[in-house]
Design an enzyme around this catalytic site. Sequence first.
Site, PDB file in Angstrom:
ATOM      1  N   LYS A 161     -28.854   5.587 -51.149  1.00  0.00           N
ATOM      2  CA  LYS A 161     -28.020   4.399 -51.368  1.00  0.00           C
ATOM      3  C   LYS A 161     -28.075   3.597 -50.069  1.00  0.00           C
ATOM      4  O   LYS A 161     -27.205   3.705 -49.202  1.00  0.00           O
ATOM      5  CB  LYS A 161     -26.584   4.818 -51.726  1.00  0.00           C
ATOM      6  CG  LYS A 161     -25.732   3.681 -52.239  1.00  0.00           C
ATOM      7  CD  LYS A 161     -24.435   4.198 -52.824  1.00  0.00           C
ATOM      8  CE  LYS A 161     -23.429   3.099 -53.086  1.00  0.00           C
ATOM      9  NZ  LYS A 161     -23.832   2.102 -54.071  1.00  0.00           N
TER      10      LYS A 161
HETATM   11  C1  LIG Z   1     -27.857   0.816 -58.051  1.00  0.00           C
HETATM   12  C2  LIG Z   1     -26.721   1.683 -58.469  1.00  0.00           C
HETATM   13  N1  LIG Z   1     -26.877   2.539 -59.489  1.00  0.00           N
HETATM   14  C3  LIG Z   1     -25.885   3.326 -59.897  1.00  0.00           C
HETATM   15  C4  LIG Z   1     -24.644   3.300 -59.291  1.00  0.00           C
HETATM   16  C5  LIG Z   1     -23.557   4.211 -59.765  1.00  0.00           C
HETATM   17  O1  LIG Z   1     -23.321   5.232 -58.833  1.00  0.00           O
HETATM   18  P1  LIG Z   1     -21.902   5.896 -58.672  1.00  0.00           P
HETATM   19  O2  LIG Z   1     -21.479   6.327 -60.022  1.00  0.00           O
HETATM   20  O3  LIG Z   1     -22.098   7.037 -57.744  1.00  0.00           O
HETATM   21  O4  LIG Z   1     -21.000   4.857 -58.115  1.00  0.00           O
HETATM   22  C6  LIG Z   1     -24.430   2.423 -58.236  1.00  0.00           C
HETATM   23  C7  LIG Z   1     -23.133   2.365 -57.553  1.00  0.00           C
HETATM   24  O5  LIG Z   1     -22.961   2.948 -56.528  1.00  0.00           O
HETATM   25  C8  LIG Z   1     -25.492   1.602 -57.800  1.00  0.00           C
HETATM   26  O6  LIG Z   1     -25.317   0.739 -56.793  1.00  0.00           O
END
Ligand SMILES: Cc1ncc(COP(=O)(O)O)c(C=O)c1O
Length: 318
Positions: A161
């Site tokens: 991330k």
């Molecule tokens: C590109 C992306 N995909 C998926 C998610 C969902 O991840 P999470 O459920 O850990 O927030 C996020 C958010 O963080 C994201 O930025």
Amino acid sequence: MPIPATQFIWFNGKLVPWEKATVHVLAHALHYGSSVFEGVRAYETPKGVAIFRLRDHTRRLFDSAKIYRIPLAYSPEQLNEACRQVIAANGLSRGAYIRPVVFRGYGEIGVTPKYEPPTEVAIAAWEWGKYLGAEAEELGVDACISSWQRVAPNTLPALAKAGGNYLSSQLIGAEARRLGFAEGIGLAADGTLSEGSGENLFLVKDGVLLTPALAHSVLGGLTRDTVIRLARERGLEVRECALPRELLYLADEAFFTGTAAEITPIRSVDKISVGKGVTGPITRSIQKEFFGIVRGERPDHFNWLTPVPVKSKQTVSV
Ligand SMILES: Cc1ncc(COP(=O)(O)O)c(C=O)c1O
């Protein structure tokens, strides 16, 4: 949505006033996207405020830093404690969105400088509402397939991330909003479904829950993992696999998952109704279970909640 400022931000080891948590314009991350971050939610529960899946978010933050070889001077336990401190110090007793960010700071200029720039770490938190609009949770949103594909697995690692990855998300999200949709869905490099600009994607077809596998350039979302576990626990079949775009048009139900978006039904894609265009029964029951757990109304049998004692606003002075 403007950020409602709180009083303190945890910045490189201590709480500082919100407006003092600043960085130099020549910080490495600002030029080259070398930051890794998290989005975490804390919810108000009958027993006080609690952070949802804090340890897992912190683990993913460390995993993202590991992929990019960003050295971190703090332990996961220290950052978990710092998140709790930020909630408590700002008196966020009604819940909050927490944003930990780790980035290469001010040192040398250059993509791969001879001397590693200092790693900076900040954690901010504030009260935040519904990411995709107040009605989205109930009525669902209209989405489209983006003309921008997600990054290919051999270009940028989607499991990290990292700040730089969000250039792709900005293209996908902004295009969708320009065209009048609430959100855009990116296809993976092989043309199969990947994810939304900031959410994972789920489909329901003939009673089976389907979601793109991790190899399809998706972030390993913690809400995704939560939904998979809750669904399997109640005996639903879940498949993580390659999914063709047109299966979205033929799905009985579809929804986005994410810390910001929580569980948001998708009522149409490319102006084609998903199912009957209303939130379906499987989506509803997963939403109910999810919100029941995060709000402390159902048993937290996975031990996902970290309580934070919050007394009153502004209990800490710096
Ligand atoms: C590109 C992306 N995909 C998926 C998610 C969902 O991840 P999470 O459920 O850990 O927030 C996020 C958010 O963080 C994201 O930025």
